[in-house]
Write an enzyme that holds these catalytic residues in place. Structure first.
Site, PDB file in Angstrom:
ATOM      1  N   ASP A 154       3.583  -3.193  -3.563  1.00 26.69           N
ATOM      2  CA  ASP A 154       3.550  -3.634  -1.986  1.00 26.69           C
ATOM      3  C   ASP A 154       4.581  -2.854  -1.605  1.00 26.69           C
ATOM      4  OD1 ASP A 154       4.032  -4.581   0.195  1.00 26.69           O
ATOM      5  OD2 ASP A 154       4.472  -6.951  -0.521  1.00 26.69           O
ATOM      6  N   VAL A 155       4.183  -1.839  -0.793  1.00 27.36           N
ATOM      7  CA  VAL A 155       5.353  -1.212  -0.185  1.00 27.36           C
ATOM      8  C   VAL A 155       6.291  -1.642   0.731  1.00 27.36           C
ATOM      9  CG1 VAL A 155       3.888   1.109  -0.539  1.00 27.36           C
ATOM     10  CG2 VAL A 155       3.933   0.005   1.634  1.00 27.36           C
ATOM     11  N   ASN A 176       0.632   7.225   1.290  1.00 23.47           N
ATOM     12  CA  ASN A 176      -0.384   6.947   2.229  1.00 23.47           C
ATOM     13  C   ASN A 176      -0.728   5.732   2.649  1.00 23.47           C
ATOM     14  OD1 ASN A 176      -3.279   7.661   3.016  1.00 23.47           O
ATOM     15  ND2 ASN A 176      -3.739   6.567   1.414  1.00 23.47           N
ATOM     16  N   TYR A 201       1.534   1.248  16.406  1.00 19.63           N
ATOM     17  CA  TYR A 201       1.072   2.007  15.210  1.00 19.63           C
ATOM     18  C   TYR A 201       1.702   3.348  15.393  1.00 19.63           C
ATOM     19  CZ  TYR A 201      -2.000   4.798  11.822  1.00 19.63           C
ATOM     20  OH  TYR A 201      -2.398   5.529  10.807  1.00 19.63           O
ATOM     21  N   ALA A 254      -3.857  13.404  10.319  1.00 28.10           N
ATOM     22  CA  ALA A 254      -5.166  13.440  10.340  1.00 28.10           C
ATOM     23  C   ALA A 254      -5.804  12.672  11.672  1.00 28.10           C
ATOM     24  CB  ALA A 254      -5.620  12.905   9.019  1.00 28.10           C
TER      25      ALA A 254
END
Ligand SMILES: [Zn+2]
Length: 686
Positions: free
Chosen positions: A491-492, A518, A584, A614
């Site tokens: 869990d980052v 990522n 975001y 991306a």
């Protein structure tokens, strides 16, 4: 050791092979070879071999007597008829009349005798099988037999345990000489049930597959029973000063010390993968006061030498809280090891005519008192093999010392084995991949971009660890990549979870070289009205998540001292905000600056930091339903929506993955942002 022979299983394999036109003798030969191969205390990783003598029809239709022998380096546990090449017995038997067969001719002579010229190369011990008359011949490197014959008094042990039931063959290097010697000893005593090859292994034979196999089990059992008697307690431990540093601190230091700078490519390193093992038997061995004597006395059986060299590297006890001292001691020990290897090579190469080329002089096994042992290799598989052979040596030497004193073959004999062309040929298959020896960690690895990235790094030769919140999904994804891919729950948004996950990666592979940060998720809201809690949640994952992961990676990279590569999945939102995507895009914009901060502050240590921007990739953030809804709202087809960019091409997770791999390979590039969006002028970086 118990016989694993089952008449029911044997009949089943005979029946199965009958359908393929394979006779019962060869079917049973395959069955008992697999039984032997499944027992690690008999053979490991391509060691050992078996054979059967039979009649076959050659390519010209002539019936010919052949010996079918296990292919060189083949795994006995997974043997089948295609890995048992047939050789003409009359041609091989003619060789016995010769005084010697030069090494360079041996492989050609064997190949010349093959019935199928395209068959795999037969075992280097083929002549041993060919010169014995028995229909079935089995050969293993059984640990128990090695413990009794790797001794000064091995003749006494053999006489005591076997009487006249086994022929005793003094050590001679495998190949032509051993085959002639073994056959000669058998012919003097034709009633023996097998041969003990001193300091090498054991051969049994019989008229049936079962007889030969069960003789092997019986003879090994007799050795085991002897080892259980009159044992002295081993080993007397050396004192361990204070608490020992944890594996997570030790492995990166060791890995860095034994990594070698590439002489031709600036910034590139040749790094090993580390496979760590520990347990009561290993600790008892590495903690012994006389470790330097018995651990450096040589290999337990000659064919281990190509995988683990003739001695391990022995380190000092890594004391907790004293990494600088441990690193200094490790550097000193590793330098001494390499210098000694070079002098060993020079000494014996001169004796052998000077024609050999020195192999990589770095250690393959490292013993760490207080902690355990490491197997080292340029892939996780090679490291695993080295660790397995080292564990086998621990067991064999411990038993040898419990009943006597462990002695190996001489240094010259080990050199001759290590540089025997037939042995080196077993290692010659590996064509080096661009990221071989590197360890890549991918976060958010259960998602579409994460999986594609982990796959791309694996295909480029790296070992990969997949980190994600969803453990079950990550394990399933890791299995689709390779058996060696590691799945770790992470869990980052929790520093403790990130630390634990990186410790797990270090325990599995020895360190970290590349991180693809990522993990991410999209929150939406009009920025003037959005709830602060939403913004904070997004920052926690989309900014602090990256920071925690990068910080954990940098700590390991600095301990290794071999540079590293931080890669971040940013987003086109970081430079080209979309309406309602502030929650975001804002943390992603901060992450873009985070990339530059790492590039600036760690460039001098060779740590690079790059990012990929991306856009519009089918994934957990851009689901099929969302695509349907957005394309409908814009009045375009889904395909047109997804390829609405300058090139008119849809961007896939694989495209993003390839961009990360390209950045990992670009050793002179840092603080770079690569756009993978099919072309979007508004998101182009200035
Ligand atoms: Zn052997």
């Amino acid at each position: 050791m118990k016989s694993a022979w089952s008449e029911r299983d044997a009949q089943a394999i005979v029946d199965r092979y009958a359908h393929e036109g394979v006779g019962p003798d060869l079917a049973l030969r395959i069955y008992s070879t697999r039984l032997l191969g499944c027992e690690p205390s008999l053979v490991l990783h391509g060691g050992g071999n078996t054979s059967i003598k039979a009649l076959t029809t050659d390519l010209l239709g002539e019936v010919t007597e052949v010996v079918c022998v296990k292919a060189s380096g083949g795994d006995m546990a997974a043997i089948d008829e295609t890995r048992m090449p047939a050789l003409r017995l009359d041609r091989l038997r003619k060789l016995r009349a010769l005084d010697s067969v030069p090494d360079e001719d041996m492989a050609l002579v064997l190949r010349d005798a093959l019935i199928d010229p395209m068959a795999p190369s037969p075992s280097v011990e083929t002549l041993l099988h060919a010169f014995l008359p028995h229909k079935f011949v089995d050969h293993t490197h059984a640990n128990a037999v090695l413990s009794l014959t790797d001794q000064e008094d091995s003749d006494l042990f053999c006489a005591d345990v076997y009487g006249s039931r086994m022929g005793i063959v003094p050590y001679i290097m495998p190949g032509f000489g051993l085959a002639v010697r073994a056959a000669g000893i058998y012919e003097i005593k034709p009633k023996v049930e097998g041969l003990i090859l001193q300091k090498h292994g054991i051969v049994t034979f019989g008229a049936s597959a079962r007889e030969s196999y069960e003789r092997m089990i019986e003879m090994v059992t007799l050795a085991e029973e002897r080892l259980a008697k009159n044992r002295k307690a081993v080993f007397v431990p050396a004192p361990i000063p204070g608490p020992v540093a944890p594996l997570a601190d030790v492995a990166p230091i060791l890995r860095g010390v034994v990594s070698v700078k590439d002489e031709h490519i600036e910034g590139a390193w040749r790094r090993p993968i580390l496979d760590f093992r520990t347990g009561p038997a290993i600790l008892n061995f590495v903690n012994g006061a006389e470790l330097a004597r018995y651990a450096q006395a040589g290999v337990v059986t000659p064919d281990h030498v190509i995988r683990i060299k003739i001695w391990p590297l022995i380190l000092s006890v890594p004391e907790a809280g004293r990494p600088v001292e441990f690193k200094r001691n490790t550097q000193r020990a590793a330098t001494t090891f390499v210098e000694y290897y070079k002098s060993y090579f020079a000494r014996h190469n001169a004796r052998a005519g000077g024609a050999n080329k020195m192999v990589d002089p770095q250690p393959r096994v490292v013993l760490v008192p207080g902690l355990g042992l490491f197997g080292l290799g340029h892939t996780s598989r090679a490291a695993m093999i080295a660790a397995d052979l080292a564990t086998c040596a621990v067991e064999t030497i411990t038993d040898a010392e419990a009943v006597g004193r462990f002695v190996s073959i001489s240094e010259a004999e080990m050199f001759d084995m290590e540089y025997w062309p037939q042995e080196q040929a077993k290692l010659a298959d590996a064509s080096e991949q661009p990221l071989a020896g590197q360890i890549a960690v991918v976060t958010g690895a259960a998602g579409a971009i994460g999986v594609a990235t982990a796959k791309a790094f694996k295909e480029a030769g790296a070992e990969v660890a997949l980190l994600d919140l969803d453990e079950t999904a990550t394990e399933a994804k890791a299995r689709t990549i390779s058996p060696a891919a590691l799945a770790v729950r992470c869990d980052v948004t929790s520093a403790a979870s990130v630390r634990a996950a990186f410790n797990e990666v270090v325990a599995a592979f020895g360190g970290v070289d590349i991180v693809v940060s990522n993990a991410g998720a999209a929150w939406q809201g009009r920025i003037g009205e959005v709830d602060e809690e939403v913004l904070r949640k997004s920052f926690e994952l989309n900014f602090y998540g990256h920071q925690r992961v990068a910080q954990a990676a940098v700590k390991i990279m600095l301990a290794q001292g071999t540079g590293g590569c931080l890669l971040f999945n940013v987003s086109k939102q970081a430079v080209n905000p979309g309406a309602n995507f502030g929650p975001y895009g804002l943390p992603k914009a901060a992450t873009l600056l985070l990339v530059r901060q790492y590039a600036l502050e760690y460039g001098a240590e060779g740590i690079r930091a790059n990012a990929v921007n991306a856009d519009r990739v089918r994934s957990g953030l851009l689901t099929d339903d969302f695509i349907k809804e957005r394309s409908k709202a814009r009045g375009v087809s889904e395909k047109d929506y997804m390829s609405g960019n300058l090139l008119g091409r849809e961007v896939t997770p694989e495209d993003v993955a390839q961009a990360f791999v390209a950045q990992a390979l670009a050793l002179k590039t840092t603080a770079d942002v690569m756009t993978v969006d099919g072309g979007n002028i508004a998101a182009a970086l200035r």
